[in-house]
Design a protein around this motif. Structure first.
Motif, PDB file in Angstrom:
ATOM      1  N   ALA A 133       0.839  -1.201   0.000  1.00 48.17           N
ATOM      2  CA  ALA A 133       0.000   0.000   0.000  1.00 48.17           C
ATOM      3  C   ALA A 133       0.874   1.251   0.000  1.00 48.17           C
ATOM      4  N   GLY A 134       1.955   1.225   0.799  1.00 48.11           N
ATOM      5  CA  GLY A 134       2.890   2.339   0.815  1.00 48.11           C
ATOM      6  C   GLY A 134       3.588   2.501  -0.526  1.00 48.11           C
ATOM      7  N   GLU A 135       3.934   1.364  -1.151  1.00 47.06           N
ATOM      8  CA  GLU A 135       4.557   1.407  -2.482  1.00 47.06           C
ATOM      9  C   GLU A 135       3.601   1.991  -3.511  1.00 47.06           C
ATOM     10  N   LEU A 136       2.332   1.611  -3.422  1.00 48.60           N
ATOM     11  CA  LEU A 136       1.323   2.140  -4.337  1.00 48.60           C
ATOM     12  C   LEU A 136       1.231   3.652  -4.210  1.00 48.60           C
ATOM     13  N   HIS A 137       1.210   4.148  -2.987  1.00 56.68           N
ATOM     14  CA  HIS A 137       1.137   5.593  -2.750  1.00 56.68           C
ATOM     15  C   HIS A 137       2.379   6.293  -3.290  1.00 56.68           C
ATOM     16  N   SER A 138       3.562   5.750  -2.978  1.00 57.35           N
ATOM     17  CA  SER A 138       4.817   6.370  -3.379  1.00 57.35           C
ATOM     18  C   SER A 138       4.963   6.443  -4.900  1.00 57.35           C
ATOM     19  N   VAL A 139       4.689   5.327  -5.569  1.00 56.44           N
ATOM     20  CA  VAL A 139       4.851   5.293  -7.020  1.00 56.44           C
ATOM     21  C   VAL A 139       3.786   6.135  -7.704  1.00 56.44           C
ATOM     22  N   SER A 140       2.565   6.127  -7.175  1.00 54.06           N
ATOM     23  CA  SER A 140       1.503   6.959  -7.754  1.00 54.06           C
ATOM     24  C   SER A 140       1.873   8.433  -7.647  1.00 54.06           C
ATOM     25  N   ASN A 141       2.520   8.813  -6.550  1.00 56.85           N
ATOM     26  CA  ASN A 141       2.974  10.190  -6.373  1.00 56.85           C
ATOM     27  C   ASN A 141       4.045  10.541  -7.404  1.00 56.85           C
ATOM     28  N   ALA A 142       5.000   9.639  -7.623  1.00 54.53           N
ATOM     29  CA  ALA A 142       6.043   9.870  -8.624  1.00 54.53           C
ATOM     30  C   ALA A 142       5.438   9.975 -10.016  1.00 54.53           C
ATOM     31  N   PHE A 143       4.464   9.107 -10.296  1.00 57.07           N
ATOM     32  CA  PHE A 143       3.773   9.100 -11.585  1.00 57.07           C
ATOM     33  C   PHE A 143       3.086  10.448 -11.823  1.00 57.07           C
ATOM     34  N   ALA A 144       2.382  10.951 -10.806  1.00 62.65           N
ATOM     35  CA  ALA A 144       1.658  12.221 -10.925  1.00 62.65           C
ATOM     36  C   ALA A 144       2.620  13.393 -11.101  1.00 62.65           C
ATOM     37  N   GLN A 145       3.770  13.363 -10.408  1.00 64.41           N
ATOM     38  CA  GLN A 145       4.744  14.443 -10.528  1.00 64.41           C
ATOM     39  C   GLN A 145       5.366  14.467 -11.925  1.00 64.41           C
ATOM     40  N   ARG A 146       5.674  13.295 -12.457  1.00 69.74           N
ATOM     41  CA  ARG A 146       6.220  13.248 -13.821  1.00 69.74           C
ATOM     42  C   ARG A 146       5.198  13.803 -14.812  1.00 69.74           C
ATOM     43  N   MET A 147       3.929  13.496 -14.567  1.00 64.73           N
ATOM     44  CA  MET A 147       2.868  13.972 -15.446  1.00 64.73           C
ATOM     45  C   MET A 147       2.869  15.497 -15.507  1.00 64.73           C
ATOM     46  N   VAL A 148       2.936  16.139 -14.347  1.00 65.23           N
ATOM     47  CA  VAL A 148       2.933  17.600 -14.293  1.00 65.23           C
ATOM     48  C   VAL A 148       4.168  18.170 -14.984  1.00 65.23           C
ATOM     49  N   THR A 149       5.328  17.552 -14.726  1.00 58.75           N
ATOM     50  CA  THR A 149       6.580  18.031 -15.296  1.00 58.75           C
ATOM     51  C   THR A 149       6.590  17.939 -16.819  1.00 58.75           C
ATOM     52  N   LEU A 150       6.031  16.867 -17.357  1.00 57.20           N
ATOM     53  CA  LEU A 150       6.101  16.620 -18.798  1.00 57.20           C
ATOM     54  C   LEU A 150       4.962  17.255 -19.584  1.00 57.20           C
ATOM     55  N   ASP A 151       3.921  17.712 -18.916  1.00 56.34           N
ATOM     56  CA  ASP A 151       2.706  18.126 -19.612  1.00 56.34           C
ATOM     57  C   ASP A 151       2.960  19.192 -20.675  1.00 56.34           C
ATOM     58  N   THR A 152       3.675  20.263 -20.320  1.00 60.27           N
ATOM     59  CA  THR A 152       3.913  21.348 -21.268  1.00 60.27           C
ATOM     60  C   THR A 152       4.690  20.862 -22.481  1.00 60.27           C
ATOM     61  N   GLY A 153       5.744  20.075 -22.249  1.00 59.84           N
ATOM     62  CA  GLY A 153       6.555  19.577 -23.362  1.00 59.84           C
ATOM     63  C   GLY A 153       5.797  18.634 -24.265  1.00 59.84           C
ATOM     64  N   VAL A 154       5.001  17.736 -23.681  1.00 60.64           N
ATOM     65  CA  VAL A 154       4.229  16.792 -24.491  1.00 60.64           C
ATOM     66  C   VAL A 154       3.225  17.534 -25.363  1.00 60.64           C
ATOM     67  N   ARG A 155       2.554  18.520 -24.790  1.00 60.68           N
ATOM     68  CA  ARG A 155       1.568  19.278 -25.573  1.00 60.68           C
ATOM     69  C   ARG A 155       2.243  20.070 -26.686  1.00 60.68           C
ATOM     70  N   ALA A 156       3.439  20.596 -26.412  1.00 62.58           N
ATOM     71  CA  ALA A 156       4.179  21.318 -27.449  1.00 62.58           C
ATOM     72  C   ALA A 156       4.576  20.368 -28.582  1.00 62.58           C
ATOM     73  N   ALA A 157       5.013  19.158 -28.219  1.00 61.88           N
ATOM     74  CA  ALA A 157       5.383  18.167 -29.229  1.00 61.88           C
ATOM     75  C   ALA A 157       4.178  17.770 -30.075  1.00 61.88           C
ATOM     76  N   LEU A 158       3.037  17.588 -29.429  1.00 60.42           N
ATOM     77  CA  LEU A 158       1.813  17.242 -30.164  1.00 60.42           C
ATOM     78  C   LEU A 158       1.421  18.379 -31.101  1.00 60.42           C
ATOM     79  N   GLY A 159       1.612  19.625 -30.639  1.00 59.12           N
ATOM     80  CA  GLY A 159       1.301  20.771 -31.493  1.00 59.12           C
ATOM     81  C   GLY A 159       2.185  20.821 -32.718  1.00 59.12           C
ATOM     82  N   LEU A 160       3.470  20.495 -32.537  1.00 59.13           N
ATOM     83  CA  LEU A 160       4.387  20.487 -33.674  1.00 59.13           C
ATOM     84  C   LEU A 160       4.017  19.383 -34.658  1.00 59.13           C
ATOM     85  N   ILE A 161       3.716  18.205 -34.136  1.00 53.73           N
ATOM     86  CA  ILE A 161       3.333  17.090 -35.010  1.00 53.73           C
ATOM     87  C   ILE A 161       2.081  17.438 -35.799  1.00 53.73           C
TER      88      ILE A 161
END
Length: 360
Positions: free
Chosen positions: A245-273
């Motif tokens: 359960a602790g692992e689920l919480h920890s990894v889900s937190n890392a997953f959510a943080q990566r999502m926020v960090t990458l969001d702008t770049g991913v959307r920019a890449a999609l716009g270019l494509i």
């Protein structure tokens, strides 16, 4: 110099006054001395001597200065606005920030980090000096936002037209393009995929332990075991699922943080494509779109699994106090995962749209 300023007229001991003293110290002890070493005059907004509209003067300095050093600590809204203006120009910009106070939006951009100790401030000054030395010698590297903008502007013309540098010389036609610059985004997506696999493993582990414990508790019930024995069985089950359960919480937190960090770049890449004709996109763009769709499918599957745990959290807590900690961990993981996947759905929807347009 762009950064938080605080209020020099605030009462002593107030947060506004402490912020003023802190950031003034960063300017005087770190930024200004580093700049002076290379004959560069550093200016803060409250150090602009000319009369006039201060907001207009700040914007003029942000856009026209040869160099901007930005303290992004805490993600101050004014600083982020000014930094956005600066990024559009493509001119040299150095990011610094207090450790633990960096905003996710620009976490992927190299930032010189400092702590509020004399030794760390001295180290930050030396890092700025090194960045200035390298930039003045070899040229300052364009930050991702500037590369995005220049890539989008370049896509309006012919793809075969060569770029010409400031010195009038033709640049290498084989120089990395914008999609090459987004390799860091693909690495981040790979990390998210690994996170999703870890989340799935934690869910499966909890599921297996639940099944085993349910069999044990049912057996105790059928044998009409005393309540203490049943409670001991519940406590053993709660202890077993605490780690996953602790692992689920920890990894889900890392997953959510990566999502926020990458969001702008991913959307920019999609716009270019989207702006690039399907026949000119190449395999890299197709693989990028496929990666987004595959990650979304895996995440949706994981969310469906973890959702069943989230729905039973309240019931678990009512059964015994032993479930409070693992139930809290599972509940937090479900919320983080749900929030991240909601944003990911937007990526995947656009990726499917672009992939579909390539096959029409």
């Amino acid at each position: 110099m762009v950064g938080p300023i605080g209020d020099p007229h605030a009462a002593h001991g107030s947060d506004e006054r402490e912020a003023y003293e802190h950031h003034l110290g960063i300017f005087e002890q770190v930024i200004a001395p580093a700049c002076e070493k290379y004959g560069i005059t550093a200016v803060r907004a409250d150090g602009i001597a000319h009369a006039g509209d201060i907001n207009e003067q700040i914007c003029q300095h942000v856009v026209e200065s040869d160099l901007v050093v930005a303290d992004v600590s805490g993600g101050n809204p004014n600083v982020m606005y000014e930094l956005g203006l600066r990024h559009i120009t493509g001119k040299p910009t150095i990011h610094i920030g207090e450790a633990g106070q960096l905003p996710f939006d620009i976490a992927s951009i190299r930032t010189i980090r400092y702590q509020r100790t004399r030794s760390h401030l001295a180290g930050a000054r030396k890092e700025i000096e090194s960045a200035l030395e390298a930039g003045l010698r070899d040229g300052f590297e364009l930050l991702t936002p500037a590369r995005v903008l220049r890539g989008l502007q370049g896509s309006e013309g012919s793809a075969s037209v060569s770029a010409v540098g400031d010195d009038g010389e033709e640049e290498d036609e084989n120089a990395p393009g914008l999609l090459d610059d987004f390799a860091v985004i693909e690495d981040g997506l790979d990390e998210m995929t690994a996170d999703m696999e870890a989340i799935t493993k934690a869910i499966e582990t909890i599921g297996a332990m639940t099944e085993q414990s349910c069999t044990e508790l049912l057996d105790l019930t059928q044998k009409d075991a005393p309540m203490n024995a049943r409670l001991a069985g519940v406590a053993r089950y709660a202890e077993k699922i605490s780690a996953p359960a602790g692992e689920l919480h920890s990894v889900s937190n890392a997953f959510a943080q990566r999502m926020v960090t990458l969001d702008t770049g991913v959307r920019a890449a999609l716009g270019l494509i989207e702006m690039t004709p399907p026949e000119e996109r190449g395999e890299g763009a197709e693989e990028f779109l496929e990666q987004l769709m595959s990650l979304d499918e895996a995440a949706q599957h994981g969310l469906a699994q973890v959702g069943s745990f989230g729905a039973s959290v309240a019931a678990m807590v009512r059964v015994s106090r032993h479930f409070r900690k693992p139930a809290k961990e599972i509940s937090a993981g479900v919320k983080q995962l749900t929030s991240a996947i909601t944003r990911m759905e937007g990526w995947a929807a656009k990726a499917r749209e672009l992939a579909g347009s390539a096959t029409d």
